[in-house]
Design an enzyme around this catalytic site. Structure first.
Site, mmCIF file in Angstrom:
data_model
loop_
_atom_site.group_PDB
_atom_site.id
_atom_site.type_symbol
_atom_site.label_atom_id
_atom_site.label_comp_id
_atom_site.label_asym_id
_atom_site.label_seq_id
_atom_site.Cartn_x
_atom_site.Cartn_y
_atom_site.Cartn_z
ATOM 1 N N ASN A 1 0.862 -1.172 0.000
ATOM 2 C CA ASN A 1 0.000 0.000 0.000
ATOM 3 C C ASN A 1 0.905 1.231 0.000
ATOM 4 O OD1 ASN A 1 -1.749 2.073 0.527
ATOM 5 N ND2 ASN A 1 -2.734 1.112 2.291
ATOM 6 N N LYS B 1 3.328 0.800 3.043
ATOM 7 C CA LYS B 1 3.049 -0.196 4.070
ATOM 8 C C LYS B 1 2.960 -1.554 3.382
ATOM 9 C CE LYS B 1 0.264 3.007 6.744
ATOM 10 N NZ LYS B 1 -1.052 3.553 6.756
ATOM 11 N N ARG C 1 -2.566 -1.850 -3.592
ATOM 12 C CA ARG C 1 -3.685 -0.916 -3.514
ATOM 13 C C ARG C 1 -3.366 0.201 -4.494
ATOM 14 N NH1 ARG C 1 -4.624 3.673 0.867
ATOM 15 N NH2 ARG C 1 -6.663 4.359 0.164
ATOM 16 N N HIS D 1 -11.774 4.763 -0.953
ATOM 17 C CA HIS D 1 -11.993 3.863 0.203
ATOM 18 C C HIS D 1 -12.894 2.687 -0.163
ATOM 19 C CE1 HIS D 1 -11.171 7.107 3.533
ATOM 20 N NE2 HIS D 1 -10.077 6.416 3.262
ATOM 21 N N HIS E 1 -16.156 5.385 6.980
ATOM 22 C CA HIS E 1 -14.728 5.102 7.172
ATOM 23 C C HIS E 1 -14.110 6.386 7.725
ATOM 24 C CE1 HIS E 1 -10.772 3.180 6.027
ATOM 25 N NE2 HIS E 1 -10.450 4.404 6.414
ATOM 26 N N LEU E 2 -13.815 6.386 9.027
ATOM 27 C CA LEU E 2 -13.306 7.593 9.680
ATOM 28 C C LEU E 2 -11.875 7.348 10.155
ATOM 29 C CD1 LEU E 2 -16.486 8.344 11.855
ATOM 30 C CD2 LEU E 2 -15.995 9.116 9.520
ATOM 31 N N ASN F 1 -7.636 9.020 9.061
ATOM 32 C CA ASN F 1 -7.100 10.326 8.672
ATOM 33 C C ASN F 1 -7.818 10.819 7.430
ATOM 34 O OD1 ASN F 1 -5.174 11.467 10.376
ATOM 35 N ND2 ASN F 1 -3.786 9.768 9.919
ATOM 36 N N GLY F 2 -7.987 9.906 6.469
ATOM 37 C CA GLY F 2 -8.929 10.163 5.381
ATOM 38 C C GLY F 2 -10.288 9.695 5.878
ATOM 39 N N ARG G 1 -7.628 17.237 5.689
ATOM 40 C CA ARG G 1 -8.301 17.697 4.455
ATOM 41 C C ARG G 1 -9.615 18.366 4.808
ATOM 42 N NH1 ARG G 1 -8.283 12.020 1.568
ATOM 43 N NH2 ARG G 1 -6.303 11.450 2.509
ATOM 44 N N GLY H 1 -9.604 4.281 11.983
ATOM 45 C CA GLY H 1 -9.048 4.521 13.323
ATOM 46 C C GLY H 1 -10.019 5.215 14.275
ATOM 47 N N ILE H 2 -10.695 6.267 13.790
ATOM 48 C CA ILE H 2 -11.636 6.992 14.652
ATOM 49 C C ILE H 2 -12.925 6.187 14.804
ATOM 50 C CG2 ILE H 2 -13.016 9.110 14.865
ATOM 51 C CD1 ILE H 2 -10.770 10.549 13.252
ATOM 52 N N HIS I 1 -12.259 3.242 17.158
ATOM 53 C CA HIS I 1 -11.724 3.432 18.511
ATOM 54 C C HIS I 1 -12.288 4.611 19.280
ATOM 55 C CE1 HIS I 1 -8.894 0.329 17.575
ATOM 56 N NE2 HIS I 1 -8.462 1.001 16.519
ATOM 57 N N GLU J 1 -8.123 -3.582 4.890
ATOM 58 C CA GLU J 1 -7.970 -3.433 3.434
ATOM 59 C C GLU J 1 -6.927 -4.402 2.896
ATOM 60 O OE1 GLU J 1 -7.572 0.756 4.368
ATOM 61 O OE2 GLU J 1 -8.589 1.228 2.494
HETATM 62 P P1 ADP Z 1 -5.276 6.369 8.076
HETATM 63 O O1 ADP Z 1 -6.379 6.998 7.278
HETATM 64 O O2 ADP Z 1 -4.005 7.140 8.047
HETATM 65 O O3 ADP Z 1 -5.114 4.865 7.837
HETATM 66 P P2 ADP Z 1 -6.332 5.513 10.649
HETATM 67 O O4 ADP Z 1 -7.459 4.722 10.108
HETATM 68 O O5 ADP Z 1 -5.225 4.799 11.322
HETATM 69 O O6 ADP Z 1 -5.742 6.523 9.592
HETATM 70 O O7 ADP Z 1 -6.964 6.560 11.697
HETATM 71 C C1 ADP Z 1 -6.195 7.532 12.333
HETATM 72 C C2 ADP Z 1 -7.108 8.303 13.288
HETATM 73 O O8 ADP Z 1 -7.650 7.385 14.257
HETATM 74 C C3 ADP Z 1 -6.361 9.377 14.064
HETATM 75 O O9 ADP Z 1 -7.169 10.537 14.161
HETATM 76 C C4 ADP Z 1 -6.224 8.748 15.423
HETATM 77 O O10 ADP Z 1 -6.133 9.707 16.440
HETATM 78 C C5 ADP Z 1 -7.538 7.984 15.529
HETATM 79 N N1 ADP Z 1 -7.470 6.986 16.599
HETATM 80 C C6 ADP Z 1 -6.707 5.878 16.656
HETATM 81 N N2 ADP Z 1 -6.874 5.249 17.855
HETATM 82 C C7 ADP Z 1 -7.758 5.998 18.554
HETATM 83 C C8 ADP Z 1 -8.348 5.882 19.861
HETATM 84 N N3 ADP Z 1 -8.045 4.893 20.671
HETATM 85 N N4 ADP Z 1 -9.236 6.838 20.234
HETATM 86 C C9 ADP Z 1 -9.551 7.864 19.413
HETATM 87 N N5 ADP Z 1 -9.032 8.023 18.178
HETATM 88 C C10 ADP Z 1 -8.158 7.105 17.757
#
Ligand code: ADP
Length: 400
Positions: free
Chosen positions: A7, A14, A88, A177, A205-206, A208-209, A238, A327-328, A331, A381
């Protein structure tokens, strides 16, 4: 049999190496901050957990380094053990709707799409060429981020611009995505014990993007990213949707040129632009200390998501499930709670206890009274790409 997934992002690469027998990950790693004075290389296998810094000048160098580490760290004895490589590829334009076995012609076609995603498609091509240089005629498969959205109808993907720009320059919405939205929709349907074809889903899908996708009967009917990944939701750095008039205003009234405005919209905006950080964990911490800009950033982020959910519920006509991923999405219980609190009029009822439980895997977080199922479904992915690669390369997928 082993499958390598690459990727390549604009400044990172990655990888994950899978054994296809049970789809276990044999090794994973990344080279990040390529082009900068110091890049970070990380490598994880059963035996090693390794991280170091060195200067990496381009994607080819990064991929050569990572792939050779598979041998030097004894994950494989030679590159010949790899049966196929899945990439990807960000932009498939109007040319690619399926995972595609790479040939010289396919490389030229991906090249022809570079103007639509200059940073990403170029990095993806470097990855393909680096593998060709290393292992010659190893089957390579391109899995396109845009492909899942090929079912979006013209009234949703066309911008109301003169036809010339669509006809001659491909100016339309593509959506991204796609691999992630499709994967989490399938996983969620499986977990619900329902056929994907029977469900209307909004996938969020939340990461960074960030993007939302309306999925009807397993098909994408709209997605929030547009011709580029800049449109739609507020993202880490963005802007998402803005009035295009702002760009002309900035061109006329600041020293910024078009490239600088593009960079600002991609790297200095979104959550980072308002809260000074794109890291949701830090934003949550700042909110706990009542930082007004972090509170505002979160409000804008959530508000935009809720607007898209409302719009997508309307176009779907009926909503069965809302999926949180990235990620958001996976988590941040606080973000999920803030979004769902604004959807009670829809009949959305979150189970607050389930929402805050720290469990891995696909899980529901709705109350039994909820009219719409709420799911937290981790995206994967790389696994989705590995499976597509095995099929497109014609390798026998062994039964689990
Ligand atoms: P990318 O699009 O780069 O793959 P990710 O899917 O890894 O990104 O998501 C990154 C986001 O997820 C960042 O804003 C990060 O702070 C948030 N994040 C990761 N772990 C947590 C957590 N435990 N609580 C809140 N936000 C989180």
């Amino acid at each position: 049999m082993k499958v390598l997934v690459l990727n390549a992002g604009s400044s990172s690469v990655k990888f994950k190496l899978f054994s296809i027998e049970k789809w276990t990950v044999l090794a994973s790693g990344a080279a990040e901050s390529i082009f900068e004075s110091i890049s970070t290389v990380s490598f994880i296998s059963k035996k090693d957990h390794y991280r170091h810094q060195e200067k990496i000048d381009n994607h080819t160098e990064a991929i050569m380094l990572l792939v050779k580490m598979l041998v030097s760290h004894q994950v494989i004895s030679s590159l010949k053990e790899i049966g196929a490589v899945g990439h990807r590829v960000v932009h498939g334009g109007d040319l690619f709707y399926e995972p595609t076995l790479i040939s010289q012609e396919v490389i030229s076609q991906i090249e022809s799409l570079e103007p639509l995603a200059p940073l990403h498609n170029h990095a993806n091509l470097e990855g393909i060429r680096a593998i060709q240089a290393l292992v010659g005629d190893l089957p390579q498969v391109a899995v396109f981020d845009t492909a899942f959205h090929h079912t979006v109808p013209p009234y949703a993907y066309r911008y109301a611009l003169p036809n010339f720009f669509y006809d001659n320059l491909g100016v339309r919405r593509y959506g991204f995505h796609g691999t992630s939205h499709h994967y989490v929709a399938r996983q969620t349907a499986k977990a619900m014990g329902k056929k994907l074809e029977t469900l209307n889903i909004i996938s969020l899908h939340l990461g960074n993007g960030a993007s939302a996708c309306a999925i009807q009967g397993g098909k994408s009917i709209d997605a929030s990213m547009g011709m580029t990944p800049l449109e739609g939701l507020v993202m880490g750095s963005r802007s998402g949707d803005i009035d295009p008039g702002i760009i002309f205003y900035l061109l006329r009234h600041t020293q910024l040129n078009a490239d600088e405005i593009e960079t600002m919209l991609n790297t200095q905006s979104g959550l980072k632009g308002i809260a000074q950080t794109n890291d949701m964990r830090q934003i949550e911490e700042k909110i706990a200390h009542e930082d007004p800009l972090a509170i505002l950033a979160m409000e804008i982020f959530v508000y935009r998501i809720v607007k898209y959910i409302g719009a997508y519920a309307a176009i779907l006509g009926r909503l069965d499930a809302l999926i949180f991923t990235g990620g958001i999405g996976e988590h941040s219980a606080k973000t999920r709670e803030a979004i769902c609190a604004k959807l009670t009029f829809f009949g959305v009822q979150m189970d607050m206890h389930l929402n805050t439980q720290l469990t891995n895997g696909c899980r529901s977080i709705h109350a039994s009274s909820s009219k719409i199922a709420l799911w937290v479904t981790p995206t994967n992915e790389e696994l989705a790409i590995a499976k597509e690669t095995v099929l497109a390369a014609g390798l026998q997928e062994e039964k689990n």
